[in-house]
Design an enzyme around this catalytic site. Structure first.
Site, short mmCIF file in Angstrom:
data_model
loop_
_atom_site.label_atom_id
_atom_site.label_comp_id
_atom_site.label_asym_id
_atom_site.label_seq_id
_atom_site.Cartn_x
_atom_site.Cartn_y
_atom_site.Cartn_z
CD GLU A 1 3.93 -6.84 -2.08
OE1 GLU A 1 4.47 -7.58 -1.65
OE2 GLU A 1 3.83 -6.30 -3.35
CG ASP B 1 -1.19 -7.32 -9.49
OD1 ASP B 1 -0.02 -6.38 -8.71
OD2 ASP B 1 -2.04 -7.74 -8.95
CG HIS C 1 1.61 -2.45 -4.40
ND1 HIS C 1 2.00 -3.10 -3.43
CD2 HIS C 1 0.83 -2.70 -5.55
CE1 HIS C 1 1.46 -4.27 -3.84
NE2 HIS C 1 0.84 -3.96 -4.63
CG ASP D 1 0.67 -19.45 -1.57
OD1 ASP D 1 -1.06 -19.37 -1.33
OD2 ASP D 1 1.33 -18.32 -1.14
CG HIS E 1 0.62 -15.50 -0.06
ND1 HIS E 1 0.22 -15.88 -1.31
CD2 HIS E 1 0.92 -14.47 0.30
CE1 HIS E 1 -0.18 -15.00 -1.47
NE2 HIS E 1 0.41 -13.64 -0.77
CG ASP F 1 -2.71 -3.95 -6.80
OD1 ASP F 1 -1.81 -3.82 -7.87
OD2 ASP F 1 -2.18 -5.17 -5.71
CD GLU G 1 2.63 -5.52 -6.84
OE1 GLU G 1 2.61 -6.23 -6.01
OE2 GLU G 1 1.52 -5.14 -7.22
C1 3MF Z 1 -1.01 -7.23 -3.30
C2 3MF Z 1 -0.05 -7.97 -3.43
C3 3MF Z 1 0.65 -9.06 -2.58
C4 3MF Z 1 1.36 -9.13 -2.48
C5 3MF Z 1 1.63 -11.07 -1.68
C6 3MF Z 1 2.74 -11.44 -0.82
C7 3MF Z 1 -1.25 -11.36 -4.13
O1 3MF Z 1 -1.39 -5.76 -3.74
O2 3MF Z 1 0.87 -7.11 -4.23
O3 3MF Z 1 0.57 -10.03 -4.08
O4 3MF Z 1 2.50 -9.11 -3.02
O5 3MF Z 1 0.44 -11.15 -1.21
O6 3MF Z 1 2.63 -10.24 0.51
MG MG Z 2 2.76 -7.54 -4.48
MG MG Z 3 0.01 -6.06 -6.32
#
Ligand code: 3MF
Ligand code: MG
Ligand code: MG
Length: 344
Positions: free
Chosen positions: A174, A250, A213, A52, A49, A248, A210
């Site tokens: 994304e 992950d 997603h 970051d 980011h 979400d 992703e």
């Molecule tokens: C949110 C995401 C994010 C994005 C990241 C890059 C924290 O669901 O997936 O990860 O991937 O912010 O844009």
């Molecule tokens: Mg992501």
């Molecule tokens: Mg995610």
């Protein structure tokens, strides 16, 4: 050999484990220490980011931001790492409370535009040409709160501004259907790509898919990837896993549905994903119960599973697959794949 892939993740993937219902459970790992972990875990690409790379960037001038980003570039070089992408974080500042690019307030839209330009400056200083746009708050909680046609016009305008601001960058949108918003304006790969074609330079706009997603949108991640590959628009991926229609999650790649992971790897490998320099990007979180010293296993495990699935994809008897397809004996094809995954 399946050794040719390059892997990436973002510093947010090593995290303190806080969630909306409870505090953090692990201590913060400093950015410099995180960078030291990348190579050890088998990764060479760093996703960022904007903040970051340059914390508290809103307090700095554009020049100061670039100076700080150049220092980060040196830190990367010292560790043998490269930046994969920079994503403007447009979902935390009070000015993005109702979205950045699609906010109803012109001052807030200007903030989002300027912040995106700074993210592009940071990318240039880090020597990456890829900008990722996760359009977190570009949506609504109540349908009537924004005009959905105007919202798309504004998204195009924002992307056009970025493309004009720096002619060398590429933008990977994304998509995500919900969270934090009830409904996002760009929920799927198809939406993201269609948005790209409305911009001034569609050849520089693609997607970051992703896994989680796509699943949240009720879609199959490997088919989403195939769709983007057909248009040559798969600029990067965020591999992970997701157990149904929840928040979400992950989760580690392949941890929920190995066959679904296999199919993502199979399509990526079949169509030479990575050969033009694309990274196999992860966006995985350690579960909250994970103790501090083992809170990076989700990263190395995801990479291991990806590489094992590459081997499995390459050792599949494609001749047999073809003949079962020709016979339309898909039940036998089903068994073939399951046996293959079981090592039988
Ligand atoms: C949110 C995401 C994010 C994005 C990241 C890059 C924290 O669901 O997936 O990860 O991937 O912010 O844009
Ligand atoms: Mg992501
Ligand atoms: Mg995610």
């Amino acid at each position: 050999m399946a050794g040719e892939y390059r892997f990436s993740f973002g510093p947010w993937n090593i995290h303190e484990g806080g969630d909306p219902f409870g505090p953090t459970v692990r201590t913060t790992v400093k950015f410099a220490k995180k960078l030291k972990l990348f190579k050890k875990l088998g990764f060479e690409g760093v996703q960022f980011h904007d903040d970051d790379a340059v914390p508290e960037m809103d307090k700095l001038s554009p020049k100061e931001i670039v100076k700080k980003a150049k220092e980060v570039r040196k830190m990367l070089a010292n560790e043998g790492l490269v930046a994969e992408f920079v994503a403007p974080r447009l979902w935390e500042d009070p000015r993005t409370i109702d979205g950045g690019y699609t906010s109803n307030d012109p001052e807030c839209r200007k903030y989002a535009r300027d912040r995106s330009r700074r993210a592009i400056d940071i990318a240039a200083a880090l020597k990456t040409d890829l900008i990722v746009l996760w359009l977190a708050r570009e949506g609504t909680y109540m349908r009537e709160a924004k005009d959905s046609k105007v919202a798309v016009d504004r998204l195009v305008k924002a992307i056009d501004d970025m493309l004009a601001y720096n002619k060398d960058i590429k933008i990977a949108i994304e998509p995500k259907p919900n969270e934090p918003m009830d409904q996002a304006y760009i929920p799927t790969t198809g939406h993201a790509m269609a948005l790209g074609y409305l911009t001034r330079d569609a050849g520089r706009v693609g997607v970051n898919i992703e896994t989680a997603h796509a699943i949240l949108a009720g879609l199959d991640p490997s088919d989403e990837m195939g769709f983007a590959l057909a248009y040559d628009k798969l600029y990067t991926v965020h591999l992970n896993d997701q157990n149904g229609l929840k928040f979400d999650e992950d989760k580690s790649f392949g941890s929920v549905n190995l066959r679904r992971a296999f199919n993502q790897v199979r399509i990526l490998d079949k169509y030479d994903y990575g050969k033009k320099g694309e990274f196999v990007g992860l966006d995985v979180k350690a579960v909250r119960t994970q103790k501090q010293k083992v809170a990076t296993k989700h990263l190395s495990n995801s990479r291991t599973i990806f590489l094992r699935l590459v081997e499995l994809a390459r050792s599949l008897d494609e001749g047999q697959v073809e003949s079962l397809i020709a016979e339309r004996d898909y039940e036998e094809l089903d068994l073939l794949i399951m046996n293959h995954l079981l090592g039988k």
